[in-house]
Each structure stands twice: as C-alpha cells, then as structure tokens.
Design a protein around this motif. Structure first.
Motif, PDB file in Angstrom:
ATOM      1  N   ALA A 235       0.806  -1.222   0.000  1.00  0.00           N
ATOM      2  CA  ALA A 235       0.000   0.000   0.000  1.00  0.00           C
ATOM      3  C   ALA A 235       0.837   1.269   0.000  1.00  0.00           C
ATOM      4  CB  ALA A 235      -0.948  -0.005   1.202  1.00  0.00           C
ATOM      5  N   ASP A 236       1.949   1.285   0.748  1.00  0.00           N
ATOM      6  CA  ASP A 236       2.743   2.514   0.854  1.00  0.00           C
ATOM      7  C   ASP A 236       4.001   2.477  -0.002  1.00  0.00           C
ATOM      8  OD1 ASP A 236       4.171   0.635   2.230  1.00  0.00           O
ATOM      9  OD2 ASP A 236       4.611   1.905   3.959  1.00  0.00           O
ATOM     10  N   ALA A 237       4.022   1.582  -1.003  1.00  0.00           N
ATOM     11  CA  ALA A 237       5.244   1.429  -1.808  1.00  0.00           C
ATOM     12  C   ALA A 237       5.617   2.703  -2.549  1.00  0.00           C
ATOM     13  CB  ALA A 237       5.073   0.281  -2.802  1.00  0.00           C
ATOM     14  N   GLY A 238       4.625   3.450  -3.005  1.00  0.00           N
ATOM     15  CA  GLY A 238       4.917   4.642  -3.788  1.00  0.00           C
ATOM     16  C   GLY A 238       5.432   5.805  -2.988  1.00  0.00           C
ATOM     17  N   GLN A 239       5.238   5.809  -1.664  1.00  0.00           N
ATOM     18  CA  GLN A 239       5.662   6.934  -0.831  1.00  0.00           C
ATOM     19  C   GLN A 239       6.943   6.657  -0.058  1.00  0.00           C
ATOM     20  OE1 GLN A 239       2.244   5.744  -0.574  1.00  0.00           O
ATOM     21  NE2 GLN A 239       1.905   7.145  -2.287  1.00  0.00           N
ATOM     22  N   ARG A 240       7.593   5.552  -0.302  1.00  0.00           N
ATOM     23  CA  ARG A 240       8.743   5.135   0.506  1.00  0.00           C
ATOM     24  C   ARG A 240      10.061   5.490  -0.167  1.00  0.00           C
ATOM     25  NH1 ARG A 240       9.533   1.759   4.706  1.00  0.00           N
ATOM     26  NH2 ARG A 240       7.288   1.333   4.795  1.00  0.00           N
ATOM     27  N   ASP A 241      11.051   5.850   0.651  1.00  0.00           N
ATOM     28  CA  ASP A 241      12.427   6.008   0.168  1.00  0.00           C
ATOM     29  C   ASP A 241      13.044   4.612   0.131  1.00  0.00           C
ATOM     30  OD1 ASP A 241      15.128   6.402  -0.261  1.00  0.00           O
ATOM     31  OD2 ASP A 241      15.288   8.110   1.106  1.00  0.00           O
ATOM     32  N   TRP A 242      13.047   4.017  -1.049  1.00  0.00           N
ATOM     33  CA  TRP A 242      13.432   2.617  -1.147  1.00  0.00           C
ATOM     34  C   TRP A 242      14.930   2.398  -0.986  1.00  0.00           C
ATOM     35  CZ3 TRP A 242      10.605  -1.611  -0.757  1.00  0.00           C
ATOM     36  CH2 TRP A 242       9.226  -1.484  -0.881  1.00  0.00           C
ATOM     37  N   VAL A 243      15.746   3.354  -1.390  1.00  0.00           N
ATOM     38  CA  VAL A 243      17.189   3.208  -1.177  1.00  0.00           C
ATOM     39  C   VAL A 243      17.493   3.171   0.313  1.00  0.00           C
ATOM     40  CG1 VAL A 243      19.431   4.324  -1.480  1.00  0.00           C
ATOM     41  CG2 VAL A 243      17.816   4.238  -3.379  1.00  0.00           C
ATOM     42  N   ALA A 244      16.887   4.086   1.075  1.00  0.00           N
ATOM     43  CA  ALA A 244      17.107   4.096   2.518  1.00  0.00           C
ATOM     44  C   ALA A 244      16.522   2.853   3.175  1.00  0.00           C
ATOM     45  CB  ALA A 244      16.489   5.358   3.124  1.00  0.00           C
ATOM     46  N   THR A 245      15.382   2.390   2.688  1.00  0.00           N
ATOM     47  CA  THR A 245      14.749   1.204   3.260  1.00  0.00           C
ATOM     48  C   THR A 245      15.616  -0.034   3.074  1.00  0.00           C
ATOM     49  OG1 THR A 245      12.511   2.068   2.933  1.00  0.00           O
ATOM     50  CG2 THR A 245      12.742  -0.322   3.108  1.00  0.00           C
ATOM     51  N   VAL A 246      16.043  -0.290   1.845  1.00  0.00           N
ATOM     52  CA  VAL A 246      16.848  -1.490   1.576  1.00  0.00           C
ATOM     53  C   VAL A 246      18.201  -1.390   2.261  1.00  0.00           C
ATOM     54  CG1 VAL A 246      17.940  -2.856  -0.236  1.00  0.00           C
ATOM     55  CG2 VAL A 246      15.632  -1.958  -0.578  1.00  0.00           C
ATOM     56  N   ASP A 247      18.804  -0.198   2.267  1.00  0.00           N
ATOM     57  CA  ASP A 247      20.072  -0.024   2.977  1.00  0.00           C
ATOM     58  C   ASP A 247      19.888  -0.311   4.470  1.00  0.00           C
ATOM     59  OD1 ASP A 247      22.881   1.073   3.309  1.00  0.00           O
ATOM     60  OD2 ASP A 247      21.736   2.469   4.557  1.00  0.00           O
ATOM     61  N   GLY A 248      18.760   0.115   5.034  1.00  0.00           N
ATOM     62  CA  GLY A 248      18.498  -0.170   6.439  1.00  0.00           C
ATOM     63  C   GLY A 248      18.379  -1.661   6.704  1.00  0.00           C
ATOM     64  N   TRP A 249      17.717  -2.376   5.794  1.00  0.00           N
ATOM     65  CA  TRP A 249      17.635  -3.830   5.939  1.00  0.00           C
ATOM     66  C   TRP A 249      19.025  -4.451   5.944  1.00  0.00           C
ATOM     67  CZ3 TRP A 249      13.469  -4.750   1.594  1.00  0.00           C
ATOM     68  CH2 TRP A 249      12.218  -4.295   2.043  1.00  0.00           C
ATOM     69  N   LEU A 250      19.845  -4.039   4.993  1.00  0.00           N
ATOM     70  CA  LEU A 250      21.183  -4.623   4.868  1.00  0.00           C
ATOM     71  C   LEU A 250      22.019  -4.358   6.112  1.00  0.00           C
ATOM     72  CD1 LEU A 250      21.837  -3.588   1.173  1.00  0.00           C
ATOM     73  CD2 LEU A 250      21.599  -5.933   1.984  1.00  0.00           C
ATOM     74  N   ARG A 251      21.999  -3.137   6.609  1.00  0.00           N
ATOM     75  CA  ARG A 251      22.785  -2.801   7.790  1.00  0.00           C
ATOM     76  C   ARG A 251      22.291  -3.556   9.014  1.00  0.00           C
ATOM     77  NH1 ARG A 251      25.456   2.458   7.098  1.00  0.00           N
ATOM     78  NH2 ARG A 251      25.238   3.043   4.915  1.00  0.00           N
TER      79      ARG A 251
END
Length: 310
Positions: A235-251
């Motif tokens: 639902a919120d995929a279009g409003q998300r900063d995906w680079v920051a999200t995926v980087d957060g997962w990795l870290r």
C-alpha cells in the motif's frame, strides 16, 4: 503480442488443441486471460475435462539430482462436454496467478534460466491427456521492482536467478518451490559479506524479503551464513524512500548477525552512506566484491530505512 500453442493432432480421436494468449506478459497476483480452441476430426470427441498448469524447471534439493520439470500450479477451466465431428469448441479463461509465482523477466528481458510455460491439458480418455504449451513471461510486482531498483542504486548487480525445489524452514510457502536471486556484492558492503541471495515471499498484502548472506571469516575458507527477514506492505510502496529502506535492511542484517561470527574482526558496523556507494553511471563489473576484497566500511553520513525486521 499474441502467442499460440498447438498440440499435435491425436491419431486416435482426431482432436487438435490450440491455446492462445492475447498477452503472455503478466505479474504475480493477476489473471492471465486466453482461449483454448478444440477442433474435432471425423468423429464426435468426448472431453472429460480441461486443465491449465504453469510449468517450469527447478533445481532439486540434492546436489546430485538433475533439474526437473515441475507443474507448480493448475486450475480446471472446463468439465465434461462433447466436440461434434468436424466442429470447433472455444473455451475462454482467466487463469489466476499465485502471488508467489516466480518472476521470469528482469529489466524487461526474459531470463533464459527461468523459462515458464502454460500447459493445456485436455483429457479425452483416462489414459490419454494431450495439450499445448505456450510461454509465459512473469514481471515483478511493483514492490519487488522497487527493491531491485534500490539494490541497483546501492551497487548490487544480478549474478544469477534460479528456482529451488521445496521451501525454507520456518517460512510459509504456498508453492512447492521458491525463487532465489543471487547478487554481486556492492563495494560498501563487501567487507562483511561475500555472497548474498534474496528471496521474496509475496502475498496480496505485502512482501517479505529474506536476505541470505554468506561471509568469509578466515582465509582458510570458513564461512558464516545468516538469514534475516523483513516485511513491507504494497500500500505505501509509492511513498517510501526505497534506497534508505533497503540499505536499512542490509545494515540491520549485517550488524545483527555479526555477533554470531567467529572472529571479532567482522563485527564492525557499516557507517558509510548508501547514496555514495557508486556513481549511477559507473556500473560494477561482474565479480567485483566476491571474496571480500572490494573494500569495507565507507565514510560519510549513515542512511537507514523502514521495514519491520523479524
């Protein structure tokens, strides 16, 4: 683009089967529309049922076993009826695709290692099933595409993609297979990890992303594998900063599992910024980062992202 598959005419019944897909490109969770046309020969043909199935090739669990063809999803589209002699009968369908249907197209290009077909099974006798096969091209759902795009920005690149028979312990799968995406490790993360695979578990509400990491702990080749799981909603995929999200997962994945590593040298946190891991016009050549030789922690301001870790 219209694709049609035609079976060989049955010598016993004279029946031929033609399957047509107006558009063979689709996504998980959608319906795949098409038509099955049956043409009878000189005699009436009793059709017991028509079933559609999605077929692909999977890697077995055992290292010695060969790849095999698997029909992982099927659905009936017609029951018992008669095709009169010399006549045709058309059956329209809209096959629902499971949300976990493997993706076979990346960046708009079909992957040869992930070919998939739609099989039409027409039963005219308990011992005789005949059908046509039509290729199907499955594109990522938007949420998956966001993850792929973010990983590309972070410096990761696709190394391989394949299908594995069975599921993963503790992970709920609805299909008898799961898909793995192998990536060349980006320079910013190449110290702590040497290899990484991504597994998607998708449903109508959201996406679960499983990061399977392998890190070299010693020059002797001792490795430490770790698995982390993160959930995100469509639902919120279009409003998300995906680079920051995926980087957060990795870290989070790297730092959470560092304590399980045998050597303290691998417990350092990543502090570099994901936005400077590489310039978008300077792609990483294949193989760069494997073996843990391509850098370690970067410098600059750290970035983190959303998502719920499990």
């Amino acid at each position: 683009m219209r694709l049609t598959g035609v079976s060989r005419e049955s010598g016993w019944t004279g029946l031929s089967v033609q399957t047509t897909l107006p558009n063979p490109s689709t996504r998980p969770g959608l319906r795949l529309p098409g038509r099955v046309t049956l043409a009878a020969g000189p005699d009436d043909v009793l059709v017991r049922h028509i079933r559609l199935g999605l077929v692909t090739t999977v890697e077995p669990n055992g290292p010695e076993a060969a790849r095999r063809l698997v029909q992982f999803h099927q659905a009936p589209i017609a029951g018992r009826f008669v095709v009169p002699a010399g006549r045709r009968r058309a059956v329209d369908f809209a096959l629902p695709l499971p949300w976990e249907t493997p993706v076979t197209t990346f960046g708009g290009v079909p992957l040869l290692s992930l070919r998939m077909g739609l099989r039409t099974e027409v039963s005219v006798d308990p011992d005789l099933d005949q059908g046509a096969m039509v290729p199907v091209f499955v594109h990522p759902v938007p949420t998956q595409q966001h993850v792929f795009a973010a990983m590309d920005t972070l410096g990761f690149s696709i190394r391989q993609a394949g299908l594995q028979e069975g599921g993963l312990p503790g992970v709920e799968f609805t299909l008898p297979l799961h898909q793995r995406w192998g990536f060349w490790v980006a320079p910013l993360y190449a110290g702590p990890i040497t290899e990484m695979e991504v597994i998607f578990v998708t449903n109508s509400a959201g996406l679960e992303v499983i990061l399977w990491m392998d890190r070299r702990l010693a020059l002797a080749g001792i490795t430490h594998q770790s698995i982390s799981r993160f959930r995100i909603w469509h639902a919120d995929a279009g409003q998300r900063d995906w680079v920051a999200t995926v980087d957060g997962w990795l870290r989070q994945a790297l730092n959470r599992h560092a304590a399980a590593a045998a050597h303290a040298d691998w417990s350092a946190r990543i502090t570099g910024s994901p936005h400077v891991s590489r310039h978008p016009d300077e792609p990483i050549r294949p193989g760069y980062g494997l073996g843990g030789t391509a850098g370690g922690a970067g410098i600059g301001g750290g970035g983190s992202g959303g998502g719920d870790g499990t």
